[in-house]
Design a protein around this motif. Sequence first.
Motif, PDB file in Angstrom:
ATOM      1  N   THR A 115      -8.876  10.013 -13.728  1.00 29.68           N
ATOM      2  CA  THR A 115      -7.776  10.980 -13.803  1.00 29.68           C
ATOM      3  C   THR A 115      -6.418  10.344 -13.534  1.00 29.68           C
ATOM      4  N   GLY A 116      -6.415   9.063 -13.200  1.00 29.25           N
ATOM      5  CA  GLY A 116      -5.162   8.366 -12.942  1.00 29.25           C
ATOM      6  C   GLY A 116      -4.743   8.344 -11.490  1.00 29.25           C
ATOM      7  N   LYS A 117      -5.509   8.990 -10.624  1.00 25.10           N
ATOM      8  CA  LYS A 117      -5.166   9.011  -9.203  1.00 25.10           C
ATOM      9  C   LYS A 117      -5.771   7.793  -8.492  1.00 25.10           C
ATOM     10  N   ILE A 118      -5.098   7.328  -7.457  1.00 25.87           N
ATOM     11  CA  ILE A 118      -5.602   6.188  -6.690  1.00 25.87           C
ATOM     12  C   ILE A 118      -6.848   6.621  -5.916  1.00 25.87           C
ATOM     13  N   ALA A 119      -7.948   5.951  -6.199  1.00 24.80           N
ATOM     14  CA  ALA A 119      -9.211   6.253  -5.519  1.00 24.80           C
ATOM     15  C   ALA A 119      -9.468   5.265  -4.392  1.00 24.80           C
ATOM     16  N   PHE A 120      -9.126   3.992  -4.617  1.00 31.81           N
ATOM     17  CA  PHE A 120      -9.392   2.930  -3.647  1.00 31.81           C
ATOM     18  C   PHE A 120      -8.290   1.888  -3.729  1.00 31.81           C
ATOM     19  N   TYR A 121      -8.332   0.984  -2.769  1.00 34.45           N
ATOM     20  CA  TYR A 121      -7.621  -0.289  -2.864  1.00 34.45           C
ATOM     21  C   TYR A 121      -8.676  -1.382  -2.825  1.00 34.45           C
ATOM     22  N   VAL A 122      -8.525  -2.352  -3.702  1.00 36.92           N
ATOM     23  CA  VAL A 122      -9.433  -3.485  -3.699  1.00 36.92           C
ATOM     24  C   VAL A 122      -8.706  -4.695  -3.130  1.00 36.92           C
ATOM     25  N   GLY A 123      -9.384  -5.404  -2.242  1.00 42.58           N
ATOM     26  CA  GLY A 123      -8.861  -6.639  -1.679  1.00 42.58           C
ATOM     27  C   GLY A 123      -9.782  -7.789  -2.048  1.00 42.58           C
ATOM     28  N   VAL A 124      -9.272  -8.742  -2.833  1.00 41.09           N
ATOM     29  CA  VAL A 124     -10.061  -9.887  -3.277  1.00 41.09           C
ATOM     30  C   VAL A 124      -9.670 -11.105  -2.445  1.00 41.09           C
ATOM     31  N   GLN A 125     -10.662 -11.698  -1.778  1.00 36.96           N
ATOM     32  CA  GLN A 125     -10.417 -12.831  -0.888  1.00 36.96           C
ATOM     33  C   GLN A 125     -10.814 -14.141  -1.574  1.00 36.96           C
ATOM     34  N   MET A 126      -9.991 -15.171  -1.385  1.00 37.75           N
ATOM     35  CA  MET A 126     -10.328 -16.482  -1.911  1.00 37.75           C
ATOM     36  C   MET A 126      -9.878 -17.547  -0.914  1.00 37.75           C
ATOM     37  N   GLU A 127     -10.832 -18.324  -0.419  1.00 40.88           N
ATOM     38  CA  GLU A 127     -10.501 -19.357   0.553  1.00 40.88           C
ATOM     39  C   GLU A 127      -9.679 -20.445  -0.126  1.00 40.88           C
ATOM     40  N   SER A 158     -11.334 -20.167  11.571  1.00 42.80           N
ATOM     41  CA  SER A 158     -10.249 -19.632  10.749  1.00 42.80           C
ATOM     42  C   SER A 158     -10.312 -20.197   9.331  1.00 42.80           C
ATOM     43  N   PHE A 159      -9.705 -19.475   8.404  1.00 41.90           N
ATOM     44  CA  PHE A 159      -9.568 -19.956   7.027  1.00 41.90           C
ATOM     45  C   PHE A 159      -8.343 -19.304   6.405  1.00 41.90           C
ATOM     46  N   TRP A 160      -7.693 -20.057   5.517  1.00 40.28           N
ATOM     47  CA  TRP A 160      -6.554 -19.514   4.804  1.00 40.28           C
ATOM     48  C   TRP A 160      -7.049 -18.684   3.626  1.00 40.28           C
ATOM     49  N   ASN A 161      -6.676 -17.441   3.645  1.00 44.88           N
ATOM     50  CA  ASN A 161      -7.158 -16.484   2.667  1.00 44.88           C
ATOM     51  C   ASN A 161      -6.049 -16.175   1.672  1.00 44.88           C
ATOM     52  N   LEU A 162      -6.297 -16.541   0.395  1.00 43.26           N
ATOM     53  CA  LEU A 162      -5.394 -16.115  -0.664  1.00 43.26           C
ATOM     54  C   LEU A 162      -5.845 -14.725  -1.069  1.00 43.26           C
ATOM     55  N   LEU A 163      -5.206 -13.710  -0.509  1.00 38.11           N
ATOM     56  CA  LEU A 163      -5.654 -12.326  -0.611  1.00 38.11           C
ATOM     57  C   LEU A 163      -4.838 -11.562  -1.654  1.00 38.11           C
ATOM     58  N   HIS A 164      -5.547 -10.966  -2.600  1.00 44.32           N
ATOM     59  CA  HIS A 164      -4.890 -10.126  -3.603  1.00 44.32           C
ATOM     60  C   HIS A 164      -5.331  -8.684  -3.390  1.00 44.32           C
ATOM     61  N   ILE A 165      -4.373  -7.778  -3.287  1.00 44.53           N
ATOM     62  CA  ILE A 165      -4.638  -6.357  -3.062  1.00 44.53           C
ATOM     63  C   ILE A 165      -4.068  -5.564  -4.220  1.00 44.53           C
ATOM     64  N   SER A 166      -4.854  -4.593  -4.694  1.00 45.37           N
ATOM     65  CA  SER A 166      -4.400  -3.795  -5.832  1.00 45.37           C
ATOM     66  C   SER A 166      -4.950  -2.384  -5.730  1.00 45.37           C
ATOM     67  N   PRO A 167      -4.170  -1.376  -6.102  1.00 45.53           N
ATOM     68  CA  PRO A 167      -4.703  -0.008  -6.151  1.00 45.53           C
ATOM     69  C   PRO A 167      -5.681   0.138  -7.310  1.00 45.53           C
ATOM     70  N   VAL A 168      -6.685   0.959  -7.127  1.00 45.74           N
ATOM     71  CA  VAL A 168      -7.688   1.222  -8.166  1.00 45.74           C
ATOM     72  C   VAL A 168      -7.652   2.717  -8.456  1.00 45.74           C
ATOM     73  N   ARG A 169      -7.337   3.063  -9.693  1.00 46.59           N
ATOM     74  CA  ARG A 169      -7.224   4.467 -10.082  1.00 46.59           C
ATOM     75  C   ARG A 169      -8.505   4.940 -10.758  1.00 46.59           C
ATOM     76  N   ASN A 170      -8.831   6.207 -10.555  1.00 46.12           N
ATOM     77  CA  ASN A 170     -10.012   6.764 -11.199  1.00 46.12           C
ATOM     78  C   ASN A 170      -9.670   7.242 -12.610  1.00 46.12           C
ATOM     79  N   ILE A 213       0.839  -1.202   0.000  1.00 44.66           N
ATOM     80  CA  ILE A 213       0.000   0.000   0.000  1.00 44.66           C
ATOM     81  C   ILE A 213       0.874   1.252   0.000  1.00 44.66           C
ATOM     82  N   GLN A 214       1.937   1.228   0.798  1.00 46.09           N
ATOM     83  CA  GLN A 214       2.830   2.384   0.866  1.00 46.09           C
ATOM     84  C   GLN A 214       3.522   2.647  -0.465  1.00 46.09           C
ATOM     85  N   THR A 215       3.833   1.561  -1.199  1.00 45.60           N
ATOM     86  CA  THR A 215       4.526   1.699  -2.488  1.00 45.60           C
ATOM     87  C   THR A 215       3.546   1.751  -3.662  1.00 45.60           C
ATOM     88  N   GLU A 216       2.248   1.699  -3.349  1.00 45.12           N
ATOM     89  CA  GLU A 216       1.182   1.750  -4.356  1.00 45.12           C
ATOM     90  C   GLU A 216       1.334   0.644  -5.384  1.00 45.12           C
TER      91      GLU A 216
END
Length: 400
Positions: A348-360, A334-346, A315-318
């Motif tokens: 204008t090219g600026k980061i608007a959100f981060y999306v976190g996709v979870q997969m058991e 508990s569950f093992w989460n294969l978690l993918h995180i990615s910046p989402v740009r609007n 997140i710090q390095t975008e």
Amino acid sequence: MGSPLHLIEQSFNARYSSWVREALDELSDNFTITDPFISGHPIVFASGGFLKMSGYAKDEVLGRNGRIFQGPGTNRRSVMEIREAIREERTIQLSLLNYRKDGTPFWMLFHLSPVFSKEDGRVVHFVAVQVPISRKSICLENGFGRTGYGLVEDGCRFQEIVFGSCRRELCTDASEAGRVRVLNSFTNSDDRVLEVEEYCEASDLEKQKAETAINTILSVLTHYSELTGRLVCRKRCISAGIGLLGSSLNISLGRIKQSFVLTDPHLPDMPIVYVSDAFLKLTGYERHEVLGRNCRFLSGVDTDAKAIAQIRESIQTEQACTVRILNFRKDKSSFWNLLHISPVRNATGKIAFYVGVQMEEDGKNAGGMGLSPEMRQLGAVGAVKVAVRSLSMGAGPSKS
């Protein structure tokens, strides 16, 4: 947890006291209530008057989108106007041709109004009142202008003025006086089909009836929200915040079936501002228990600190990253989460959100048409990016 029926129940239970349905059932008005936060923007309440008018049973309507009442004669322009009103989170009133369960078309005055959370200004529901329009007169409009129908409600007697020759005759059901099926395609002298946009104007009395119904329904919702302390109001009571997603973006994100959340890096503690239905099903939480919280609530004492540090660094390095992390459901399992995180740009090219996709990791989220978990996650990220970029230039909440 997370089933369609449960989400519909929770749509009301999280906002109003348990008596709200009984109070709404006592109203004689024809109306539905929809929730833009649930995938598909479904109907979560339908009044008895509406069910009687449309011919549907309650279980045939709840969980369905309002488009099920549209048909071949429904004006596409009117549908687009409704969608635009939802996008801009504003009230709209227009005449609309809808269809009953048996296929009978009928004109109604459609009055849509958003219901706002008094706490944060977010739209929590839309109320749609439907007032049947008297069939004393009907106007048709095509590419050449308007034509009128003067209807005499005594069976098959009526006058018609049309441009060109009628491709299919206007007919009445002699057993039901005044029930007229207006067909919407005509042929000109060159045998080209002309699409006819039907239009029936509501009277001032019918417009006032719709406004009165909206006021009554919103008064009921406001009263029963006061009993839970999660107040709603007819107009946005506070300025829309940066972390507030518009209804149109919520609806677009709701079409994505994977488990994911959006977080806002511009707000303190980077809270979750959108949560998918699949995430709720995976974790057992309710929507209101997730929105506004940092994702760390999924972690526990056995969660690897190195995985958390890797997430923070990305997140710090975008940058995007994928980690295997031990997470915990609401019931503490508990569950093992294969978690993918990615910046989402609007747009204008600026980061608007981060999306976190979870997969058991154990395969309970299988069923991706042969795609690997990684490909399914990247597909979800891509769909989120498309939704945000396409709507970020104009999908925010209205300030009015």
